[in-house]
Design an enzyme around this catalytic site. Sequence first.
Site, PDB file in Angstrom:
ATOM      1  N   ALA A  65       0.841  -1.193   0.000  1.00 56.45           N
ATOM      2  CA  ALA A  65       0.000   0.000   0.000  1.00 56.45           C
ATOM      3  C   ALA A  65       0.880   1.250   0.000  1.00 56.45           C
ATOM      4  O   ALA A  65       2.067   1.193   0.328  1.00 56.45           O
ATOM      5  CB  ALA A  65      -0.912  -0.002   1.214  1.00 56.45           C
ATOM      6  N   GLY A 108      -1.052  -4.794   0.601  1.00 51.08           N
ATOM      7  CA  GLY A 108      -2.247  -4.582  -0.202  1.00 51.08           C
ATOM      8  C   GLY A 108      -2.172  -5.254  -1.556  1.00 51.08           C
ATOM      9  O   GLY A 108      -3.192  -5.645  -2.125  1.00 51.08           O
ATOM     10  N   GLU A 111      -3.232  -8.738  -0.931  1.00 56.56           N
ATOM     11  CA  GLU A 111      -4.686  -8.739  -0.735  1.00 56.56           C
ATOM     12  C   GLU A 111      -5.409  -8.625  -2.073  1.00 56.56           C
ATOM     13  O   GLU A 111      -6.427  -9.282  -2.306  1.00 56.56           O
ATOM     14  CB  GLU A 111      -5.093  -7.602   0.204  1.00 56.56           C
ATOM     15  CG  GLU A 111      -4.715  -7.879   1.652  1.00 56.56           C
ATOM     16  CD  GLU A 111      -4.963  -6.704   2.570  1.00 56.56           C
ATOM     17  OE1 GLU A 111      -5.542  -6.914   3.646  1.00 56.56           O
ATOM     18  OE2 GLU A 111      -4.556  -5.576   2.226  1.00 56.56           O
ATOM     19  N   GLU A 131       2.836  -5.935   7.246  1.00 55.07           N
ATOM     20  CA  GLU A 131       2.203  -4.867   8.016  1.00 55.07           C
ATOM     21  C   GLU A 131       2.609  -4.857   9.486  1.00 55.07           C
ATOM     22  O   GLU A 131       2.709  -3.792  10.106  1.00 55.07           O
ATOM     23  CB  GLU A 131       0.671  -4.973   7.911  1.00 55.07           C
ATOM     24  CG  GLU A 131       0.086  -4.468   6.603  1.00 55.07           C
ATOM     25  CD  GLU A 131       0.041  -5.537   5.531  1.00 55.07           C
ATOM     26  OE1 GLU A 131      -0.687  -5.359   4.538  1.00 55.07           O
ATOM     27  OE2 GLU A 131       0.752  -6.553   5.667  1.00 55.07           O
TER      28      GLU A 131
END
Length: 257
Positions: A65, A108, A111, A131
């Site tokens: 991200a 991300g 994901e 993360e």
Amino acid sequence: MSHQTILVEKKGNIGIIQLNRPKVLNAINRLMVDEIVEQMEAFDRDPDIRVIVLRGNDRAFAAGADIEEMMNDTPISFELRDPFAVWDKMMLIKKPLIASVNGYALGGGFELALHCDLIIAAEDAKFGFPEVKLGVLPGAGGTQYLTKLMGRTKAIEWLWLGEPMTAQEAAHYGIVNRIVHPKLVEEETMRFAERLSKQPPISLRLIKEAVNKAVDSPLREGLQLERKNFYLAFDSKDQKEGMNAFVEKRAPHFKGE
């Protein structure tokens, strides 16, 4: 339609979405997610598109991200904006979604790949959720998808340590469908997408719905949906074509009707 963070292409019955922030290894920001979902929905509505492919570039699918975008957020700003709500729309896409992964698929990016139905990866691809090393945790479904695929014990180990897993490890745990040489990822993805594009679209849609139900529901509920979808398939012209072709010993030609 003009996009800032993705490139869009059609090849026959296949719709391609390419992440396009190469200077930051396709780090995912909110605009990119919005554009990805908007294009997925457009392809899902397009009667000429039967399969959707999501890919990055040679260096990265998406390396995570955009940390700078979110580092000053607060619980209230997240609550008011609810930036992860748009991710839920990916779960409503009815057509097959294939993630084509070269390089990094982290945070991300991982994901995003997990929101697809299938993952085809390069031999040297890396997956993971780092993360925890930032003092947070996955927020767009990572803990849930990984646990459903790997089981609690292994998922919590990977999430706690935050280390990357190889494509081979990801395949071992059922996360990745196929592993190929890095130079062949796009070719293998398109070959697989082409095979799917020749399958009866209504059957693919009903199978996807039933499989997703199996993941999320008790067995009896899943069996009831499977039975309903089986009956529903018999209202399609493709069912007549498929069974007639079998009896006539010829290749079927499915139209999605």
